[in-house]
Design a protein around this motif. Structure first.
Motif, PDB file in Angstrom:
ATOM      1  N   GLU A 199       0.951  -1.603   0.149  1.00  0.00           N
ATOM      2  CA  GLU A 199      -0.106  -0.159  -0.091  1.00  0.00           C
ATOM      3  C   GLU A 199       0.754   1.115  -0.119  1.00  0.00           C
ATOM      4  O   GLU A 199       1.522   1.589   0.817  1.00  0.00           O
ATOM      5  CB  GLU A 199      -0.602  -0.020   1.161  1.00  0.00           C
ATOM      6  N   ASN A 200       1.161   2.052  -1.064  1.00  0.00           N
ATOM      7  CA  ASN A 200       1.704   3.126  -1.427  1.00  0.00           C
ATOM      8  C   ASN A 200       1.075   3.961  -0.118  1.00  0.00           C
ATOM      9  O   ASN A 200       2.474   4.920   0.635  1.00  0.00           O
ATOM     10  CB  ASN A 200       1.520   3.853  -2.332  1.00  0.00           C
ATOM     11  N   GLY A 201       0.052   3.767   1.212  1.00  0.00           N
ATOM     12  CA  GLY A 201       0.054   4.845   1.501  1.00  0.00           C
ATOM     13  C   GLY A 201       0.528   4.477   2.962  1.00  0.00           C
ATOM     14  O   GLY A 201       0.213   5.613   4.270  1.00  0.00           O
ATOM     15  N   ILE A 238       5.689   1.728   7.132  1.00  0.00           N
ATOM     16  CA  ILE A 238       4.140   1.615   7.951  1.00  0.00           C
ATOM     17  C   ILE A 238       4.202   0.017   7.720  1.00  0.00           C
ATOM     18  O   ILE A 238       3.741   0.060   6.382  1.00  0.00           O
ATOM     19  CB  ILE A 238       2.965   2.076   8.293  1.00  0.00           C
ATOM     20  N   ARG A 239       4.608  -1.045   8.127  1.00  0.00           N
ATOM     21  CA  ARG A 239       4.305  -2.586   7.629  1.00  0.00           C
ATOM     22  C   ARG A 239       3.382  -2.944   8.169  1.00  0.00           C
ATOM     23  O   ARG A 239       3.444  -3.572   9.047  1.00  0.00           O
ATOM     24  CB  ARG A 239       5.301  -2.972   7.699  1.00  0.00           C
ATOM     25  N   ALA A 240       2.296  -3.705   7.511  1.00  0.00           N
ATOM     26  CA  ALA A 240       1.342  -4.132   8.053  1.00  0.00           C
ATOM     27  C   ALA A 240       1.769  -5.347   7.595  1.00  0.00           C
ATOM     28  O   ALA A 240       1.591  -5.994   5.974  1.00  0.00           O
ATOM     29  CB  ALA A 240      -0.001  -3.368   7.345  1.00  0.00           C
ATOM     30  N   ILE A 241       1.584  -6.118   8.463  1.00  0.00           N
ATOM     31  CA  ILE A 241       1.057  -7.716   7.574  1.00  0.00           C
ATOM     32  C   ILE A 241       0.694  -9.062   7.912  1.00  0.00           C
ATOM     33  O   ILE A 241      -0.082  -8.888   9.086  1.00  0.00           O
ATOM     34  CB  ILE A 241       3.037  -8.684   8.504  1.00  0.00           C
TER      35      ILE A 241
END
Length: 136
Positions: free
Chosen positions: A43-45, A54-57
């Motif tokens: 996600e670019n945002g 921000i790494r959403a795993i």
């Protein structure tokens, strides 16, 4: 040395409630194999105002999709896939690739189950949790 052999999925089987179902993948067609597992969201945002990443795993399901041959007279493929798709019990799937790789996972058919009467095929998609493992 790596084995970069591409080609057909040769065989798909599922053991569901003690019955083994066998499906015939269409030769020369693409099967997408996604082993599932943890992935960082693309996600670019996903960045803060002061340029921190921000790494959403998240966990993702495994999936395999591609065309299988369908027997319109017997209805075997459509009937068995509908049965498994509507069952609360998942089956054990095994997918054999021409390279000798064999994949195994617990899951069920997902999405539409409809055949292309002109091509004699059905777009099969199977998916499950826990990852698709390579057993050979």
């Amino acid at each position: 040395m790596s084995n970069f052999l591409a080609g057909d999925v040769e065989d798909i089987t599922c053991n569901h409630l003690g019955i083994t179902y066998r499906y015939s993948p269409k030769a020369g067609e693409t099967f997408n194999i996604d082993k599932g597992g943890r992935r960082t969201k693309d996600e670019n945002g996903d960045v803060t105002s002061n340029d921190q990443n921000i790494r959403a795993i998240n966990n993702t399901r495994w999936s395999v999709d591609g065309p299988i041959a369908v027997d319109l007279l017997s209805g075997y493929e459509e009937d068995s896939l509908r049965l498994m798709s509507g069952s609360p019990i998942e089956g054990i799937w095994q997918i054999t690739h021409i390279s000798g790789a064999i994949f195994k996972g617990k899951g069920s058919p997902v999405g539409d189950i409809k055949c292309d009467s002109n091509a004699g095929t059905l777009s099969l998609k199977i998916s499950g949790a826990g990852g698709l493992e390579t057993i050979s």
